[in-house]
Design a protein around this motif. Sequence first.
Motif, PDB file in Angstrom:
ATOM      1  N   TYR A 180       2.449   1.201 -20.163  1.00  0.00           N
ATOM      2  CA  TYR A 180       2.479   0.568 -19.061  1.00  0.00           C
ATOM      3  C   TYR A 180       2.165  -1.023 -19.362  1.00  0.00           C
ATOM      4  CZ  TYR A 180       2.559   5.116 -17.023  1.00  0.00           C
ATOM      5  OH  TYR A 180       2.923   6.504 -16.541  1.00  0.00           O
ATOM      6  N   ALA A 181       2.797  -1.795 -18.328  1.00  0.00           N
ATOM      7  CA  ALA A 181       2.329  -3.039 -18.495  1.00  0.00           C
ATOM      8  C   ALA A 181       0.744  -3.135 -17.700  1.00  0.00           C
ATOM      9  CB  ALA A 181       3.300  -4.062 -17.229  1.00  0.00           C
ATOM     10  N   ASP A 182       0.013  -3.910 -17.965  1.00  0.00           N
ATOM     11  CA  ASP A 182      -1.283  -3.962 -17.377  1.00  0.00           C
ATOM     12  C   ASP A 182      -1.201  -4.045 -15.890  1.00  0.00           C
ATOM     13  OD1 ASP A 182      -2.497  -5.999 -19.981  1.00  0.00           O
ATOM     14  OD2 ASP A 182      -2.330  -3.836 -20.010  1.00  0.00           O
ATOM     15  N   SER A 183      -0.180  -4.851 -15.346  1.00  0.00           N
ATOM     16  CA  SER A 183      -0.202  -5.184 -13.890  1.00  0.00           C
ATOM     17  C   SER A 183       0.130  -3.953 -13.117  1.00  0.00           C
ATOM     18  CB  SER A 183       0.861  -6.373 -13.669  1.00  0.00           C
ATOM     19  OG  SER A 183       2.089  -5.827 -14.136  1.00  0.00           O
ATOM     20  N   VAL A 184       0.526  -2.829 -13.653  1.00  0.00           N
ATOM     21  CA  VAL A 184       1.008  -1.529 -12.763  1.00  0.00           C
ATOM     22  C   VAL A 184       0.214  -0.376 -13.267  1.00  0.00           C
ATOM     23  CG1 VAL A 184       3.172  -2.287 -12.569  1.00  0.00           C
ATOM     24  CG2 VAL A 184       2.847  -0.676 -14.473  1.00  0.00           C
ATOM     25  N   LYS A 185      -1.009  -0.550 -14.442  1.00  0.00           N
ATOM     26  CA  LYS A 185      -1.467   0.679 -14.796  1.00  0.00           C
ATOM     27  C   LYS A 185      -2.501   1.060 -13.694  1.00  0.00           C
ATOM     28  CE  LYS A 185      -2.106  -0.471 -19.799  1.00  0.00           C
ATOM     29  NZ  LYS A 185      -2.732  -0.823 -20.968  1.00  0.00           N
ATOM     30  N   GLY A 186      -2.200   2.624 -13.670  1.00  0.00           N
ATOM     31  CA  GLY A 186      -2.995   3.250 -12.452  1.00  0.00           C
ATOM     32  C   GLY A 186      -2.506   3.112 -11.238  1.00  0.00           C
ATOM     33  N   ARG A 187      -1.306   2.675 -11.082  1.00  0.00           N
ATOM     34  CA  ARG A 187      -0.376   2.732  -9.842  1.00  0.00           C
ATOM     35  C   ARG A 187       0.784   3.420  -9.918  1.00  0.00           C
ATOM     36  NH1 ARG A 187       0.898  -1.967  -7.416  1.00  0.00           N
ATOM     37  NH2 ARG A 187       1.254  -3.220  -9.519  1.00  0.00           N
ATOM     38  N   PHE A 188       1.509   3.071 -11.092  1.00  0.00           N
ATOM     39  CA  PHE A 188       2.554   3.547 -11.561  1.00  0.00           C
ATOM     40  C   PHE A 188       2.556   4.676 -12.609  1.00  0.00           C
ATOM     41  CE2 PHE A 188       5.383  -0.708 -10.479  1.00  0.00           C
ATOM     42  CZ  PHE A 188       4.832  -0.685  -9.091  1.00  0.00           C
ATOM     43  N   THR A 189       3.704   5.607 -12.419  1.00  0.00           N
ATOM     44  CA  THR A 189       3.528   6.760 -13.254  1.00  0.00           C
ATOM     45  C   THR A 189       5.061   7.136 -13.641  1.00  0.00           C
ATOM     46  OG1 THR A 189       1.873   7.601 -12.377  1.00  0.00           O
ATOM     47  CG2 THR A 189       3.189   9.043 -13.784  1.00  0.00           C
ATOM     48  N   ILE A 190       5.439   6.804 -14.959  1.00  0.00           N
ATOM     49  CA  ILE A 190       6.715   7.287 -15.393  1.00  0.00           C
ATOM     50  C   ILE A 190       7.012   8.456 -15.907  1.00  0.00           C
ATOM     51  CG2 ILE A 190       6.370   6.263 -17.719  1.00  0.00           C
ATOM     52  CD1 ILE A 190       9.205   5.105 -17.710  1.00  0.00           C
ATOM     53  N   SER A 191       7.915   9.069 -15.964  1.00  0.00           N
ATOM     54  CA  SER A 191       8.009  10.501 -16.339  1.00  0.00           C
ATOM     55  C   SER A 191       9.549  10.762 -16.588  1.00  0.00           C
ATOM     56  CB  SER A 191       7.711  11.520 -15.301  1.00  0.00           C
ATOM     57  OG  SER A 191       8.585  11.632 -13.979  1.00  0.00           O
ATOM     58  N   GLY A 192       9.935  11.704 -17.574  1.00  0.00           N
ATOM     59  CA  GLY A 192      11.312  11.798 -17.992  1.00  0.00           C
ATOM     60  C   GLY A 192      11.737  13.245 -18.092  1.00  0.00           C
ATOM     61  N   ASP A 193      12.947  13.528 -18.142  1.00  0.00           N
ATOM     62  CA  ASP A 193      13.449  14.886 -18.436  1.00  0.00           C
ATOM     63  C   ASP A 193      14.615  14.812 -19.457  1.00  0.00           C
ATOM     64  OD1 ASP A 193      15.092  17.089 -18.320  1.00  0.00           O
ATOM     65  OD2 ASP A 193      14.369  17.698 -16.348  1.00  0.00           O
ATOM     66  N   ASN A 194      14.016  15.156 -20.757  1.00  0.00           N
ATOM     67  CA  ASN A 194      14.914  15.106 -21.862  1.00  0.00           C
ATOM     68  C   ASN A 194      16.367  15.831 -21.833  1.00  0.00           C
ATOM     69  OD1 ASN A 194      13.224  13.311 -23.206  1.00  0.00           O
ATOM     70  ND2 ASN A 194      12.246  14.964 -24.421  1.00  0.00           N
ATOM     71  N   ALA A 195      16.123  17.106 -21.184  1.00  0.00           N
ATOM     72  CA  ALA A 195      17.467  17.850 -20.918  1.00  0.00           C
ATOM     73  C   ALA A 195      18.285  17.268 -19.794  1.00  0.00           C
ATOM     74  CB  ALA A 195      16.808  19.192 -20.389  1.00  0.00           C
ATOM     75  N   LYS A 196      17.838  16.569 -19.103  1.00  0.00           N
ATOM     76  CA  LYS A 196      18.552  16.002 -18.068  1.00  0.00           C
ATOM     77  C   LYS A 196      18.904  14.356 -18.111  1.00  0.00           C
ATOM     78  CE  LYS A 196      17.240  19.364 -14.316  1.00  0.00           C
ATOM     79  NZ  LYS A 196      16.793  19.363 -12.860  1.00  0.00           N
TER      80      LYS A 196
ATOM     81  N   GLY B  42       0.718  -1.249   0.042  1.00  0.00           N
ATOM     82  CA  GLY B  42      -0.122  -0.056   0.011  1.00  0.00           C
ATOM     83  C   GLY B  42       0.875   1.447   0.024  1.00  0.00           C
ATOM     84  N   GLY B  43       2.311   1.006   0.246  1.00  0.00           N
ATOM     85  CA  GLY B  43       2.940   2.179   0.358  1.00  0.00           C
ATOM     86  C   GLY B  43       3.565   2.706  -1.142  1.00  0.00           C
ATOM     87  N   SER B  44       4.442   3.523  -1.102  1.00  0.00           N
ATOM     88  CA  SER B  44       4.939   4.076  -2.281  1.00  0.00           C
ATOM     89  C   SER B  44       6.508   4.360  -2.243  1.00  0.00           C
ATOM     90  CB  SER B  44       4.278   5.415  -2.410  1.00  0.00           C
ATOM     91  OG  SER B  44       2.990   5.828  -2.556  1.00  0.00           O
ATOM     92  N   LEU B  45       6.989   4.048  -3.433  1.00  0.00           N
ATOM     93  CA  LEU B  45       8.336   4.503  -3.703  1.00  0.00           C
ATOM     94  C   LEU B  45       8.610   4.929  -5.044  1.00  0.00           C
ATOM     95  CD1 LEU B  45      10.208   0.967  -2.718  1.00  0.00           C
ATOM     96  CD2 LEU B  45      10.542   3.205  -1.567  1.00  0.00           C
TER      97      LEU B  45
ATOM     98  N   LEU C 287      10.333   6.720 -11.900  1.00  0.00           N
ATOM     99  CA  LEU C 287       9.115   5.886 -11.711  1.00  0.00           C
ATOM    100  C   LEU C 287       8.507   6.137 -10.344  1.00  0.00           C
ATOM    101  CD1 LEU C 287       7.464   3.595 -13.383  1.00  0.00           C
ATOM    102  CD2 LEU C 287       8.868   1.794 -12.058  1.00  0.00           C
ATOM    103  N   GLN C 288       7.327   6.700 -10.523  1.00  0.00           N
ATOM    104  CA  GLN C 288       6.686   6.842  -8.998  1.00  0.00           C
ATOM    105  C   GLN C 288       5.771   5.575  -8.781  1.00  0.00           C
ATOM    106  OE1 GLN C 288       6.829   9.346  -6.610  1.00  0.00           O
ATOM    107  NE2 GLN C 288       5.564   7.886  -5.662  1.00  0.00           N
ATOM    108  N   MET C 289       6.185   4.803  -7.942  1.00  0.00           N
ATOM    109  CA  MET C 289       5.172   3.619  -7.770  1.00  0.00           C
ATOM    110  C   MET C 289       4.284   3.990  -6.269  1.00  0.00           C
ATOM    111  SD  MET C 289       8.263   0.874  -8.306  1.00  0.00           S
ATOM    112  CE  MET C 289       9.167   1.129  -6.942  1.00  0.00           C
ATOM    113  N   SER C 290       3.219   3.595  -6.310  1.00  0.00           N
ATOM    114  CA  SER C 290       1.988   3.707  -5.487  1.00  0.00           C
ATOM    115  C   SER C 290       1.265   2.418  -5.335  1.00  0.00           C
ATOM    116  CB  SER C 290       1.292   5.070  -5.574  1.00  0.00           C
ATOM    117  OG  SER C 290       1.947   6.298  -5.795  1.00  0.00           O
ATOM    118  N   SER C 291       0.646   2.402  -4.124  1.00  0.00           N
ATOM    119  CA  SER C 291      -0.291   1.278  -3.889  1.00  0.00           C
ATOM    120  C   SER C 291       0.538  -0.110  -4.131  1.00  0.00           C
ATOM    121  CB  SER C 291      -1.449   1.356  -4.887  1.00  0.00           C
ATOM    122  OG  SER C 291      -2.408   2.327  -4.544  1.00  0.00           O
TER     123      SER C 291
END
Length: 120
Positions: free
Chosen positions: A59-75, A15-18, A80-84
């Motif tokens: 996203y993989a079906d198993s993580v949809k709605g729980r994980f969010t991927i984001s990127g910074d092209n410049a850096k 239930g936590g996040s990383l 990967l924000q993982m919740s629930s």
Amino acid sequence: QVQLVESGGGLVQAGGSLRLSCAASGTIFSINAMSWFRQAPGKQRELVATITSRGSVNYADSVKGRFTISGDNAKNTVTLQMSSLKPEDTAIYYCYADVNVGLLEGYDYWGQGTQVTVSS
């Protein structure tokens, strides 16, 4: 050479996040896409999430709605924000990048992996 350095793994209760981060450095002309894969004990490595340089995500079906991927092209970073989180999310998470080191030369690169453990 290109290096991918991951950070942010650890132990969390269900239930936590990383939040996982990955930074690419070295001889980089451009990056086409960055992804997170994971491999649980006794299982094959599987794709978790991908983000392209244009911002398209998958996203993989198993993580949809729980994980969010984001990127910074410049850096040249991906997060990967993982919740629930669930115990079945326990695995070693690997950062992957499809990198162009020149106009006509590209390679795949992997990070060393970071352990994510979700306790029940």
